[in-house]
Scaffold this motif. Structure first.
Motif, PDB file in Angstrom:
ATOM      1  N   ALA A  35       0.907  -4.826 -72.106  1.00  0.00           N
ATOM      2  CA  ALA A  35       1.847  -3.757 -72.416  1.00  0.00           C
ATOM      3  C   ALA A  35       3.005  -3.796 -71.430  1.00  0.00           C
ATOM      4  O   ALA A  35       2.797  -3.927 -70.228  1.00  0.00           O
ATOM      5  CB  ALA A  35       1.141  -2.405 -72.311  1.00  0.00           C
ATOM      6  N   VAL A  36       4.214  -3.693 -71.948  1.00  0.00           N
ATOM      7  CA  VAL A  36       5.370  -3.587 -71.063  1.00  0.00           C
ATOM      8  C   VAL A  36       5.616  -2.099 -70.824  1.00  0.00           C
ATOM      9  O   VAL A  36       6.076  -1.375 -71.718  1.00  0.00           O
ATOM     10  CB  VAL A  36       6.618  -4.254 -71.677  1.00  0.00           C
ATOM     11  CG1 VAL A  36       7.765  -4.226 -70.677  1.00  0.00           C
ATOM     12  CG2 VAL A  36       6.309  -5.687 -72.109  1.00  0.00           C
ATOM     13  N   ALA A  37       5.243  -1.634 -69.640  1.00  0.00           N
ATOM     14  CA  ALA A  37       5.350  -0.213 -69.308  1.00  0.00           C
ATOM     15  C   ALA A  37       6.794   0.125 -68.910  1.00  0.00           C
ATOM     16  O   ALA A  37       7.493  -0.736 -68.359  1.00  0.00           O
ATOM     17  CB  ALA A  37       4.408   0.122 -68.140  1.00  0.00           C
ATOM     18  N   ARG A  38       7.197   1.389 -69.243  1.00  0.00           N
ATOM     19  CA  ARG A  38       6.324   2.331 -69.901  1.00  0.00           C
ATOM     20  C   ARG A  38       6.434   2.311 -71.426  1.00  0.00           C
ATOM     21  O   ARG A  38       5.501   2.722 -72.117  1.00  0.00           O
ATOM     22  CB  ARG A  38       6.685   3.768 -69.443  1.00  0.00           C
ATOM     23  CG  ARG A  38       6.285   4.051 -68.015  1.00  0.00           C
ATOM     24  CD  ARG A  38       6.741   5.417 -67.600  1.00  0.00           C
ATOM     25  NE  ARG A  38       8.203   5.520 -67.667  1.00  0.00           N
ATOM     26  CZ  ARG A  38       8.881   6.673 -67.596  1.00  0.00           C
ATOM     27  NH1 ARG A  38       8.224   7.818 -67.482  1.00  0.00           N
ATOM     28  NH2 ARG A  38      10.193   6.685 -67.635  1.00  0.00           N
ATOM     29  N   GLY A  39       7.573   1.867 -71.970  1.00  0.00           N
ATOM     30  CA  GLY A  39       7.811   1.984 -73.410  1.00  0.00           C
ATOM     31  C   GLY A  39       6.772   1.309 -74.289  1.00  0.00           C
ATOM     32  O   GLY A  39       6.507   1.762 -75.399  1.00  0.00           O
ATOM     33  N   GLY A  40       6.151   0.238 -73.777  1.00  0.00           N
ATOM     34  CA  GLY A  40       5.189  -0.494 -74.592  1.00  0.00           C
ATOM     35  C   GLY A  40       3.759   0.001 -74.440  1.00  0.00           C
ATOM     36  O   GLY A  40       2.849  -0.531 -75.089  1.00  0.00           O
ATOM     37  N   ASN A  60       4.926  -3.547 -65.455  1.00  0.00           N
ATOM     38  CA  ASN A  60       5.838  -2.417 -65.351  1.00  0.00           C
ATOM     39  C   ASN A  60       7.257  -2.907 -65.083  1.00  0.00           C
ATOM     40  O   ASN A  60       7.515  -3.540 -64.059  1.00  0.00           O
ATOM     41  CB  ASN A  60       5.344  -1.518 -64.212  1.00  0.00           C
ATOM     42  CG  ASN A  60       5.920  -0.124 -64.282  1.00  0.00           C
ATOM     43  OD1 ASN A  60       6.570   0.243 -65.251  1.00  0.00           O
ATOM     44  ND2 ASN A  60       5.682   0.640 -63.247  1.00  0.00           N
ATOM     45  N   VAL A  61       8.161  -2.629 -66.022  1.00  0.00           N
ATOM     46  CA  VAL A  61       9.546  -3.090 -65.883  1.00  0.00           C
ATOM     47  C   VAL A  61      10.495  -1.924 -66.066  1.00  0.00           C
ATOM     48  O   VAL A  61      10.312  -1.106 -66.972  1.00  0.00           O
ATOM     49  CB  VAL A  61       9.879  -4.176 -66.942  1.00  0.00           C
ATOM     50  CG1 VAL A  61      11.314  -4.663 -66.800  1.00  0.00           C
ATOM     51  CG2 VAL A  61       8.921  -5.355 -66.831  1.00  0.00           C
ATOM     52  N   GLU A  62      11.497  -1.819 -65.220  1.00  0.00           N
ATOM     53  CA  GLU A  62      12.504  -0.776 -65.376  1.00  0.00           C
ATOM     54  C   GLU A  62      13.853  -1.406 -65.689  1.00  0.00           C
ATOM     55  O   GLU A  62      14.255  -2.380 -65.068  1.00  0.00           O
ATOM     56  CB  GLU A  62      12.630   0.058 -64.098  1.00  0.00           C
ATOM     57  CG  GLU A  62      13.679   1.152 -64.273  1.00  0.00           C
ATOM     58  CD  GLU A  62      13.777   2.103 -63.101  1.00  0.00           C
ATOM     59  OE1 GLU A  62      13.451   1.710 -61.967  1.00  0.00           O
ATOM     60  OE2 GLU A  62      14.205   3.239 -63.338  1.00  0.00           O
ATOM     61  N   PHE A  63      14.545  -0.832 -66.679  1.00  0.00           N
ATOM     62  CA  PHE A  63      15.863  -1.357 -67.049  1.00  0.00           C
ATOM     63  C   PHE A  63      16.817  -0.220 -67.387  1.00  0.00           C
ATOM     64  O   PHE A  63      17.895  -0.102 -66.823  1.00  0.00           O
ATOM     65  CB  PHE A  63      15.723  -2.329 -68.223  1.00  0.00           C
ATOM     66  CG  PHE A  63      16.946  -3.167 -68.514  1.00  0.00           C
ATOM     67  CD1 PHE A  63      17.934  -3.371 -67.564  1.00  0.00           C
ATOM     68  CD2 PHE A  63      17.104  -3.768 -69.758  1.00  0.00           C
ATOM     69  CE1 PHE A  63      19.050  -4.160 -67.852  1.00  0.00           C
ATOM     70  CE2 PHE A  63      18.213  -4.558 -70.047  1.00  0.00           C
ATOM     71  CZ  PHE A  63      19.185  -4.745 -69.092  1.00  0.00           C
ATOM     72  N   TYR A  64      16.363   0.693 -68.260  1.00  0.00           N
ATOM     73  CA  TYR A  64      17.238   1.775 -68.719  1.00  0.00           C
ATOM     74  C   TYR A  64      17.118   3.004 -67.824  1.00  0.00           C
ATOM     75  O   TYR A  64      16.038   3.367 -67.387  1.00  0.00           O
ATOM     76  CB  TYR A  64      16.909   2.164 -70.154  1.00  0.00           C
ATOM     77  CG  TYR A  64      17.464   1.168 -71.152  1.00  0.00           C
ATOM     78  CD1 TYR A  64      18.509   1.506 -71.988  1.00  0.00           C
ATOM     79  CD2 TYR A  64      16.956  -0.120 -71.212  1.00  0.00           C
ATOM     80  CE1 TYR A  64      19.028   0.583 -72.871  1.00  0.00           C
ATOM     81  CE2 TYR A  64      17.465  -1.053 -72.097  1.00  0.00           C
ATOM     82  CZ  TYR A  64      18.506  -0.696 -72.928  1.00  0.00           C
ATOM     83  OH  TYR A  64      19.021  -1.608 -73.795  1.00  0.00           O
ATOM     84  N   THR A  65      18.264   3.632 -67.585  1.00  0.00           N
ATOM     85  CA  THR A  65      18.266   4.860 -66.782  1.00  0.00           C
ATOM     86  C   THR A  65      18.699   6.040 -67.645  1.00  0.00           C
ATOM     87  O   THR A  65      18.713   7.162 -67.213  1.00  0.00           O
ATOM     88  CB  THR A  65      19.218   4.699 -65.587  1.00  0.00           C
ATOM     89  OG1 THR A  65      20.505   4.297 -66.088  1.00  0.00           O
ATOM     90  CG2 THR A  65      18.712   3.644 -64.626  1.00  0.00           C
ATOM     91  N   PRO A  72      21.681  -3.346 -63.651  1.00  0.00           N
ATOM     92  CA  PRO A  72      22.297  -4.654 -63.896  1.00  0.00           C
ATOM     93  C   PRO A  72      21.323  -5.642 -64.560  1.00  0.00           C
ATOM     94  O   PRO A  72      21.714  -6.407 -65.436  1.00  0.00           O
ATOM     95  CB  PRO A  72      22.691  -5.145 -62.503  1.00  0.00           C
ATOM     96  CG  PRO A  72      22.716  -3.934 -61.642  1.00  0.00           C
ATOM     97  CD  PRO A  72      21.779  -2.929 -62.240  1.00  0.00           C
ATOM     98  N   ASP A  73      20.066  -5.614 -64.133  1.00  0.00           N
ATOM     99  CA  ASP A  73      19.036  -6.497 -64.688  1.00  0.00           C
ATOM    100  C   ASP A  73      17.713  -5.741 -64.718  1.00  0.00           C
ATOM    101  O   ASP A  73      17.494  -4.869 -63.900  1.00  0.00           O
ATOM    102  CB  ASP A  73      18.855  -7.742 -63.809  1.00  0.00           C
ATOM    103  CG  ASP A  73      20.053  -8.662 -63.875  1.00  0.00           C
ATOM    104  OD1 ASP A  73      20.306  -9.205 -64.957  1.00  0.00           O
ATOM    105  OD2 ASP A  73      20.744  -8.807 -62.847  1.00  0.00           O
ATOM    106  N   PRO A  74      16.817  -6.117 -65.639  1.00  0.00           N
ATOM    107  CA  PRO A  74      15.487  -5.508 -65.597  1.00  0.00           C
ATOM    108  C   PRO A  74      14.746  -5.934 -64.323  1.00  0.00           C
ATOM    109  O   PRO A  74      14.890  -7.084 -63.884  1.00  0.00           O
ATOM    110  CB  PRO A  74      14.798  -6.057 -66.843  1.00  0.00           C
ATOM    111  CG  PRO A  74      15.599  -7.190 -67.337  1.00  0.00           C
ATOM    112  CD  PRO A  74      16.965  -7.096 -66.737  1.00  0.00           C
ATOM    113  N   VAL A  75      13.993  -5.012 -63.740  1.00  0.00           N
ATOM    114  CA  VAL A  75      13.230  -5.340 -62.527  1.00  0.00           C
ATOM    115  C   VAL A  75      11.760  -4.989 -62.693  1.00  0.00           C
ATOM    116  O   VAL A  75      11.418  -3.982 -63.303  1.00  0.00           O
ATOM    117  CB  VAL A  75      13.777  -4.610 -61.261  1.00  0.00           C
ATOM    118  CG1 VAL A  75      15.078  -5.219 -60.812  1.00  0.00           C
ATOM    119  CG2 VAL A  75      13.943  -3.128 -61.499  1.00  0.00           C
ATOM    120  N   VAL A  76      10.894  -5.838 -62.148  1.00  0.00           N
ATOM    121  CA  VAL A  76       9.454  -5.597 -62.197  1.00  0.00           C
ATOM    122  C   VAL A  76       9.084  -4.628 -61.074  1.00  0.00           C
ATOM    123  O   VAL A  76       9.495  -4.817 -59.932  1.00  0.00           O
ATOM    124  CB  VAL A  76       8.677  -6.922 -62.042  1.00  0.00           C
ATOM    125  CG1 VAL A  76       7.177  -6.669 -62.012  1.00  0.00           C
ATOM    126  CG2 VAL A  76       9.021  -7.879 -63.186  1.00  0.00           C
TER     127      VAL A  76
END
Ligand code: 5GP
Length: 154
Positions: A35-40, A60-65, A72-76
Motif C-alpha cells: 500500500a502506498v500510504a496514506r492514499g493507498g 509511506n510517501v508524501e507529495f501533495y500538501t 518538488p518531488d515525492p519523498v519516502v
C-alpha cells in the motif's frame, strides 16, 4: 475540470471488488500487497481482502500538501517498508490515484528493485500520468474527492 469527481464509500466498495476481479482475470497472482500510504491504504486493504491475500506492507510517501499543491518531488517517509519481505515475491503496489504518476513511479522503482515482479493497481488514473498503471478502475482528469479524505480531521 472545474467539477470534482466524488467517490462515495459504497462505490469505493464496488470499485475495490471490480479492481480485484481485473487483477485476477489478468492471470497475475501477487503474493504481497504494498500500500502506498496514506492514499493507498484503504484501497490496498480492500483489495487484499477481495484477492484473499494476507501479506500486506506499506510504503509511506508524501507529495501533495493540498489540492493541486505539491512538494518538488515525492519523498519516502518513515516508517519504512521492510524490503527483505519482498525478495522472490510478486508484489501488487496499490494507490488511490496516478495523477502526475510520480509517486507510483518512485514506489515502483523502489519495490521492483527487491521483488521478482511488481505491478501497479489504482482506483483512478489521469491522462497526464508519467506511468501507465497495470490495473485501473476509472480514468478522469478531475480532482477526486475520496471518502476517507472528504472531511477535515476531527
Ligand atoms: P501523483 O504522484 O500521481 O501526482 O499523486 C500522488 C498522490 O497525491 C496520490 O496518491 C493521492 O494521494 C494524491 N492525489 C493526487 N491527485 C489527487 C486527486 O485528484 N484527489 C485527491 N484526493 N488526491 C490526489
Amino acid at each position: 475540470p472545474d467539477e470534482r469527481e466524488i467517490l462515495g464509500w459504497d462505490q469505493f466498495g464496488e470499485a475495490a471488488r471490480d479492481l480485484a476481479r481485473e487483477v485476477r482475470d489478468s492471470g497475475f497472482e501477487p503474493d504481497v500487497v504494498v500500500a502506498v500510504a496514506r492514499g493507498g491504504l484503504l484501497p490496498a486493504g480492500a483489495l487484499s481482502y477481495a484477492l484473499g491475500l494476507k501479506a500486506c506492507g506499506t510504503l509511506n510517501v508524501e507529495f501533495y500538501t493540498g489540492i493541486d499543491a505539491r512538494l518538488p518531488d515525492p519523498v519516502v517517509l518513515p516508517p519504512l517498508l521492510d524490503t527483505a519481505a519482498l525478495v522472490g515475491r510478486r508484489a501488487l503496489v496499490v494507490d488511490d490515484v496516478a495523477d502526475t504518476g510520480e509517486t507510483l513511479a518512485l514506489v515502483q522503482r523502489l519495490v521492483a528493485g527487491h521483488c521478482e515482479e511488481a505491478r501497479t493497481a489504482v482506483l483512478y488514473a489521469k491522462s497526464h500520468s508519467i506511468v501507465a498503471p497495470d490495473f485501473v478502475w476509472r480514468r478522469t482528469d478531475r480532482w477526486i474527492t475520496f471518502p476517507w479524505s472528504a472531511l477535515p480531521p476531527v
